[in-house]
Design an enzyme around this catalytic site. Sequence first.
Site, PDB file in Angstrom:
ATOM      1  N   CYS A   1      42.833  35.572  36.271  1.00 49.70           N
ATOM      2  CA  CYS A   1      42.723  34.872  34.986  1.00 49.70           C
ATOM      3  C   CYS A   1      43.067  35.807  33.816  1.00 49.70           C
ATOM      4  O   CYS A   1      44.223  36.163  33.642  1.00 49.70           O
ATOM      5  CB  CYS A   1      41.325  34.258  34.861  1.00 49.70           C
ATOM      6  SG  CYS A   1      41.211  32.921  33.671  1.00 49.70           S
TER       7      CYS A   1
ATOM      8  N   HIS B   1      40.256  31.297  40.024  1.00 53.87           N
ATOM      9  CA  HIS B   1      39.165  32.221  40.330  1.00 53.87           C
ATOM     10  C   HIS B   1      38.686  32.096  41.773  1.00 53.87           C
ATOM     11  O   HIS B   1      37.698  31.417  42.043  1.00 53.87           O
ATOM     12  CB  HIS B   1      37.963  31.909  39.419  1.00 53.87           C
ATOM     13  CG  HIS B   1      38.145  32.308  37.991  1.00 53.87           C
ATOM     14  ND1 HIS B   1      37.777  33.548  37.520  1.00 53.87           N
ATOM     15  CD2 HIS B   1      38.647  31.630  36.936  1.00 53.87           C
ATOM     16  CE1 HIS B   1      38.030  33.602  36.228  1.00 53.87           C
ATOM     17  NE2 HIS B   1      38.568  32.468  35.835  1.00 53.87           N
TER      18      HIS B   1
ATOM     19  N   GLU C   1      37.078  34.213  43.382  1.00 54.24           N
ATOM     20  CA  GLU C   1      35.770  34.868  43.528  1.00 54.24           C
ATOM     21  C   GLU C   1      34.606  33.935  43.189  1.00 54.24           C
ATOM     22  O   GLU C   1      33.459  34.239  43.464  1.00 54.24           O
ATOM     23  CB  GLU C   1      35.708  36.140  42.662  1.00 54.24           C
ATOM     24  CG  GLU C   1      35.398  35.936  41.185  1.00 54.24           C
ATOM     25  CD  GLU C   1      36.551  35.369  40.361  1.00 54.24           C
ATOM     26  OE1 GLU C   1      37.574  34.952  40.950  1.00 54.24           O
ATOM     27  OE2 GLU C   1      36.433  35.350  39.117  1.00 54.24           O
TER      28      GLU C   1
END
Lengths: 126, 233
Positions: free
Chosen positions: B86, B206, B208
């Site tokens: 990002c 994202h 994660e």
Amino acid sequence: MKVQVLIRLKSGVLDVQGKAVEQCIHELSQADLSVPDGSAESGGAHGSDSKAPASKAPASKVSAEAKSTTPGKLLPTDSVSQVRIGKLVELQVKSSSFEQAKVLVEALCKKLLANPIIENYEIRQG
Amino acid sequence: MRVSVIVFPGSNCDHDVVHAFGDLLGHSVSMVWHRDTDLQNPDLVVLPGGFAYGDYLRTGALAKVSPAMAEVRRYVAKGGRVLGICNGFQILCEVELLPGVLLQNSERRFLSQFVSLRVDSPKSFITAGVKEGTVVTCPIAHGEGNYYADNETLKRLEGDGRVVFRYCDEQGTVDPSSRISNPNGSAGSIAGISNESGTVVGLMPHPERSLEKLVGGLGAGSCMPLLEHCSLR
């Protein structure tokens, strides 16, 4: 020496902010100016704990004033288009001449102030 | 694997990255403040999401002056691996470790939603060994994720297999003109790219954030295999 840098998006690059502002200009241009914007009433809301409604008197005073100006639209419809938003950066540069300052600021533009993929810059004396 | 997460003033996804690589994947993770010049000898550097430097001037633009970024450049020159997520992707573009730029989303809205991503290239370290065409589900949360590069650059990326991820629908169909499958309007529905050697990868989504059962991050379409692949040699 005061130097100004105008940074603009290259033509063809999508300017989302510009489009949003253009949209608002269109909506504003349709606004009927004879309607009071209620600014006199909202004065009571600032920092006041009172929940009492604003008095009617100020509102009617505003509308009376508004009616005395030319009623109707702010702008003719469709009179504004292609709104693009750029940036102005102002700097104080230590140099003996504008040409010298320009060389320094040009380097700054290339390195940091403008992204050459999407922006053009124009340096001028402030 | 030793993972170093660079933290800028305004980064806010650093802890999620630490949790993902550290707690979930069991790696040794260090957080490196942007003014530090010791990257802690990493096998992988991660530039996390957030709003580094408040997105002032341009998103990711001011991060180029951070001392840690000078070290990251040296590290990349020696073959080091970097994953930019990002805001991290935006920073990688601004420091020219990756080409192009991320513009404001074409629909003028901050997008906070799940997207489907298609793996389009096995050439990067994050997708090595992943079957081309694999579709994963991943959250996005960005206002400036619209990938843009000039035609020459786009041709080069496509030709060299450097488009790593593309936004797609749940069946894996890519349609750049579709607001549903390409919500931010990215050129060619590009969600993530790599450098020439595949050692630097930037992506807007994202991975994660979606690695645990609680958030529906496991099962079919999980991003877990991608992050697991980061430690493969």
